[in-house]
Design a protein around this motif. Structure first.
Motif, PDB file in Angstrom:
ATOM      1  N   SER A  30      -1.535  17.066  10.069  1.00  0.00           N
ATOM      2  CA  SER A  30      -1.332  17.858   9.507  1.00  0.00           C
ATOM      3  C   SER A  30      -0.737  17.439   8.297  1.00  0.00           C
ATOM      4  O   SER A  30      -0.637  18.690   6.778  1.00  0.00           O
ATOM      5  CB  SER A  30      -0.469  18.989  10.551  1.00  0.00           C
ATOM      6  N   VAL A  31      -0.620  16.676   7.836  1.00  0.00           N
ATOM      7  CA  VAL A  31       0.295  16.370   6.462  1.00  0.00           C
ATOM      8  C   VAL A  31      -0.796  15.428   5.697  1.00  0.00           C
ATOM      9  O   VAL A  31      -0.612  13.735   6.894  1.00  0.00           O
ATOM     10  CB  VAL A  31       1.341  15.995   6.727  1.00  0.00           C
ATOM     11  N   PRO A  32      -1.076  15.369   4.432  1.00  0.00           N
ATOM     12  CA  PRO A  32      -2.651  14.284   4.508  1.00  0.00           C
ATOM     13  C   PRO A  32      -1.487  13.180   4.119  1.00  0.00           C
ATOM     14  O   PRO A  32      -0.071  13.427   3.895  1.00  0.00           O
ATOM     15  CB  PRO A  32      -3.102  14.449   2.903  1.00  0.00           C
ATOM     16  N   VAL A  33      -1.949  11.882   4.745  1.00  0.00           N
ATOM     17  CA  VAL A  33      -1.263  10.254   4.754  1.00  0.00           C
ATOM     18  C   VAL A  33      -1.391   9.607   3.037  1.00  0.00           C
ATOM     19  O   VAL A  33       0.214   9.553   3.141  1.00  0.00           O
ATOM     20  CB  VAL A  33      -2.239   8.703   5.185  1.00  0.00           C
ATOM     21  N   ASP A  34      -1.501  10.644   2.024  1.00  0.00           N
ATOM     22  CA  ASP A  34      -1.926   9.998   1.121  1.00  0.00           C
ATOM     23  C   ASP A  34      -0.990  10.214   0.354  1.00  0.00           C
ATOM     24  O   ASP A  34      -0.780  10.258  -0.790  1.00  0.00           O
ATOM     25  CB  ASP A  34      -2.847   9.896   0.129  1.00  0.00           C
ATOM     26  N   ASP A  35      -0.161  11.378   0.914  1.00  0.00           N
ATOM     27  CA  ASP A  35       0.820  11.951   0.031  1.00  0.00           C
ATOM     28  C   ASP A  35       2.389  11.299   0.192  1.00  0.00           C
ATOM     29  O   ASP A  35       3.196  12.025  -0.042  1.00  0.00           O
ATOM     30  CB  ASP A  35       1.139  13.559   0.701  1.00  0.00           C
ATOM     31  N   MET A  36       2.279  10.549   1.459  1.00  0.00           N
ATOM     32  CA  MET A  36       3.828   9.480   1.393  1.00  0.00           C
ATOM     33  C   MET A  36       3.180   8.870   0.190  1.00  0.00           C
ATOM     34  O   MET A  36       2.890   7.922   0.076  1.00  0.00           O
ATOM     35  CB  MET A  36       3.459   8.389   2.447  1.00  0.00           C
ATOM     36  N   THR A  37       4.687   8.368  -0.296  1.00  0.00           N
ATOM     37  CA  THR A  37       5.707   8.090  -1.402  1.00  0.00           C
ATOM     38  C   THR A  37       6.492   6.769  -0.460  1.00  0.00           C
ATOM     39  O   THR A  37       7.004   7.143   0.207  1.00  0.00           O
ATOM     40  CB  THR A  37       5.204   8.578  -2.800  1.00  0.00           C
ATOM     41  N   VAL A  38       6.247   5.791  -1.492  1.00  0.00           N
ATOM     42  CA  VAL A  38       7.210   4.903  -1.556  1.00  0.00           C
ATOM     43  C   VAL A  38       8.457   5.320  -2.455  1.00  0.00           C
ATOM     44  O   VAL A  38       8.182   4.929  -3.505  1.00  0.00           O
ATOM     45  CB  VAL A  38       7.189   3.428  -0.994  1.00  0.00           C
ATOM     46  N   PRO A  39       9.422   5.264  -2.449  1.00  0.00           N
ATOM     47  CA  PRO A  39      10.732   4.955  -3.723  1.00  0.00           C
ATOM     48  C   PRO A  39      10.918   4.124  -4.263  1.00  0.00           C
ATOM     49  O   PRO A  39      10.100   3.071  -4.026  1.00  0.00           O
ATOM     50  CB  PRO A  39      11.899   5.703  -2.648  1.00  0.00           C
ATOM     51  N   ASP A  40      10.830   4.765  -5.443  1.00  0.00           N
ATOM     52  CA  ASP A  40      10.670   3.389  -6.695  1.00  0.00           C
ATOM     53  C   ASP A  40      12.215   2.393  -5.834  1.00  0.00           C
ATOM     54  O   ASP A  40      11.367   0.855  -6.369  1.00  0.00           O
ATOM     55  CB  ASP A  40      11.411   3.881  -7.759  1.00  0.00           C
ATOM     56  N   ARG A  41      12.838   2.406  -5.497  1.00  0.00           N
ATOM     57  CA  ARG A  41      13.993   1.102  -5.222  1.00  0.00           C
ATOM     58  C   ARG A  41      13.768  -0.064  -4.238  1.00  0.00           C
ATOM     59  O   ARG A  41      13.279  -0.719  -4.342  1.00  0.00           O
ATOM     60  CB  ARG A  41      15.519   2.360  -5.275  1.00  0.00           C
ATOM     61  N   THR A  42      12.833   1.160  -3.230  1.00  0.00           N
ATOM     62  CA  THR A  42      12.194   0.564  -2.059  1.00  0.00           C
ATOM     63  C   THR A  42      10.607  -0.803  -2.558  1.00  0.00           C
ATOM     64  O   THR A  42      10.757  -1.326  -2.385  1.00  0.00           O
ATOM     65  CB  THR A  42      11.635   1.426  -0.853  1.00  0.00           C
ATOM     66  N   ARG A  43       9.779   0.485  -3.514  1.00  0.00           N
ATOM     67  CA  ARG A  43       9.139  -0.196  -3.988  1.00  0.00           C
ATOM     68  C   ARG A  43       9.384  -1.688  -4.851  1.00  0.00           C
ATOM     69  O   ARG A  43       9.031  -2.432  -4.871  1.00  0.00           O
ATOM     70  CB  ARG A  43       8.105   0.812  -5.313  1.00  0.00           C
ATOM     71  N   ARG A  44      10.195  -1.795  -5.926  1.00  0.00           N
ATOM     72  CA  ARG A  44      11.248  -2.482  -6.259  1.00  0.00           C
ATOM     73  C   ARG A  44      11.703  -3.990  -5.315  1.00  0.00           C
ATOM     74  O   ARG A  44      11.250  -5.232  -5.757  1.00  0.00           O
ATOM     75  CB  ARG A  44      12.129  -1.903  -7.958  1.00  0.00           C
ATOM     76  N   LEU A  45      12.536  -3.226  -4.480  1.00  0.00           N
ATOM     77  CA  LEU A  45      13.023  -4.292  -3.435  1.00  0.00           C
ATOM     78  C   LEU A  45      11.074  -5.455  -2.548  1.00  0.00           C
ATOM     79  O   LEU A  45      11.619  -6.230  -2.659  1.00  0.00           O
ATOM     80  CB  LEU A  45      13.189  -4.315  -2.305  1.00  0.00           C
ATOM     81  N   GLN A  46      10.387  -4.750  -2.871  1.00  0.00           N
ATOM     82  CA  GLN A  46       8.891  -5.061  -2.139  1.00  0.00           C
ATOM     83  C   GLN A  46       8.685  -5.838  -3.072  1.00  0.00           C
ATOM     84  O   GLN A  46       8.073  -7.162  -2.698  1.00  0.00           O
ATOM     85  CB  GLN A  46       7.988  -3.732  -1.959  1.00  0.00           C
ATOM     86  N   VAL A  47       8.780  -5.265  -4.325  1.00  0.00           N
ATOM     87  CA  VAL A  47       8.080  -6.471  -5.587  1.00  0.00           C
ATOM     88  C   VAL A  47       8.869  -7.870  -4.691  1.00  0.00           C
ATOM     89  O   VAL A  47       8.428  -8.694  -5.531  1.00  0.00           O
ATOM     90  CB  VAL A  47       8.351  -5.816  -6.670  1.00  0.00           C
ATOM     91  N   GLY A  48      10.262  -7.724  -5.431  1.00  0.00           N
ATOM     92  CA  GLY A  48      10.889  -9.101  -5.258  1.00  0.00           C
ATOM     93  C   GLY A  48      10.850  -9.822  -3.860  1.00  0.00           C
ATOM     94  O   GLY A  48      10.705 -10.718  -4.094  1.00  0.00           O
ATOM     95  N   SER A  49      10.753  -8.907  -2.810  1.00  0.00           N
ATOM     96  CA  SER A  49      10.101 -10.226  -1.592  1.00  0.00           C
ATOM     97  C   SER A  49       9.192 -10.764  -2.154  1.00  0.00           C
ATOM     98  O   SER A  49       8.317 -11.466  -1.170  1.00  0.00           O
ATOM     99  CB  SER A  49      10.286  -8.562  -0.415  1.00  0.00           C
ATOM    100  N   TRP A  50       7.630 -10.178  -2.008  1.00  0.00           N
ATOM    101  CA  TRP A  50       6.798 -10.418  -2.737  1.00  0.00           C
ATOM    102  C   TRP A  50       6.705 -11.367  -3.556  1.00  0.00           C
ATOM    103  O   TRP A  50       6.462 -12.672  -3.004  1.00  0.00           O
ATOM    104  CB  TRP A  50       6.067  -9.492  -2.947  1.00  0.00           C
ATOM    105  N   TRP A  51       7.495 -11.725  -4.072  1.00  0.00           N
ATOM    106  CA  TRP A  51       7.870 -12.988  -5.063  1.00  0.00           C
ATOM    107  C   TRP A  51       8.689 -13.923  -4.875  1.00  0.00           C
ATOM    108  O   TRP A  51       8.035 -14.841  -4.892  1.00  0.00           O
ATOM    109  CB  TRP A  51       9.140 -12.437  -6.761  1.00  0.00           C
ATOM    110  N   PHE A  52       9.456 -13.978  -3.694  1.00  0.00           N
ATOM    111  CA  PHE A  52      10.500 -14.894  -3.252  1.00  0.00           C
ATOM    112  C   PHE A  52       9.837 -15.571  -2.162  1.00  0.00           C
ATOM    113  O   PHE A  52      10.342 -16.036  -1.217  1.00  0.00           O
ATOM    114  CB  PHE A  52      12.151 -14.407  -3.056  1.00  0.00           C
ATOM    115  N   LEU A  53       8.769 -14.551  -1.000  1.00  0.00           N
ATOM    116  CA  LEU A  53       7.470 -14.938  -0.082  1.00  0.00           C
ATOM    117  C   LEU A  53       6.960 -15.858  -0.673  1.00  0.00           C
ATOM    118  O   LEU A  53       6.463 -16.630   0.554  1.00  0.00           O
ATOM    119  CB  LEU A  53       7.450 -13.754   0.566  1.00  0.00           C
ATOM    120  N   GLY A  54       6.393 -16.098  -1.514  1.00  0.00           N
ATOM    121  CA  GLY A  54       4.931 -16.954  -2.501  1.00  0.00           C
ATOM    122  C   GLY A  54       5.273 -17.200  -3.120  1.00  0.00           C
ATOM    123  O   GLY A  54       4.172 -18.090  -3.609  1.00  0.00           O
ATOM    124  N   GLY A  55       4.916 -15.367  -4.385  1.00  0.00           N
ATOM    125  CA  GLY A  55       4.476 -15.819  -5.705  1.00  0.00           C
ATOM    126  C   GLY A  55       5.105 -15.845  -6.764  1.00  0.00           C
ATOM    127  O   GLY A  55       4.549 -17.079  -6.834  1.00  0.00           O
TER     128      GLY A  55
END
Length: 173
Positions: A30-55
């Motif tokens: 009843s709630v469209p999935v594409d309306d779910m957003t990732v908070p900015d701070r979480t996205r930035r932490l994900q970027v850090g993880s992406w970088w340090f896990l192999g980038g």
């Protein structure tokens, strides 16, 4: 972990009919999935993880090969005859091609801007590896120059990746 009443209600509504019976295995959201957003701070932490896990490891491998290439080209220029030694360059070509393949297999960056630069990095490096091998196999100076230009373009894209990762890290603090 705290669940909001809205999230619980949406889950219940998605999995049960108005009579209370469970729907089939495919929930009707009843709630469209594409309306779910990732908070900015979480996205930035994900970027850090992406970088340090192999980038960063892929970047470091590229830089190592770039230094080897630079040393080989400087040695060729200093030798007086100006010719490069294919036996010294060929392993660098192979390594750069492998880095491109590994970088393409690495999971996508969680930031679309970083992913765009990453895609440019991998594409340019993959082309560079092929042009390097071909230039050495056929003694084609033009292809070797194309290889150098592609390695340079890959490096510029990777610099943009590293800059965006650093900005994300700063903002996450």
């Amino acid at each position: 972990m705290t669940l909001s009443a809205t999230a619980v209600a949406a889950t219940v509504a998605a999995t049960h009919s108005s009579s209370g019976r469970a729907l089939g295995p495919e929930p009707q959201w009843s709630v469209p999935v594409d309306d779910m957003t990732v908070p900015d701070r979480t996205r930035r932490l994900q970027v850090g993880s992406w970088w340090f896990l192999g980038g960063k490891d892929l970047q470091d491998r590229y830089i190592t090969d770039l230094k080897r290439l630079d040393a080989d080209l400087k040695d060729a220029a200093a030798s007086g005859h100006g010719g490069i030694d294919p036996a010294r360059i060929r392993p660098v070509c192979a390594d750069m091609g492998q880095i491109a393949r590994d970088a393409k297999r690495y999971f996508p960056a969680p930031d679309p801007g970083i992913q765009s630069f990453w895609r440019t990095f991998t594409t340019q490096l993959e082309k560079a590896g092929g042009h390097c091998r071909q230039s050495l196999d056929h003694g084609d100076t033009g292809l070797f120059h194309a290889y150098i230009n592609e390695v340079t373009a890959a490096g510029q894209a990777l610099t943009s990746v590293a800059k965006r990762v650093a900005e994300a890290a700063q903002a996450a603090l």
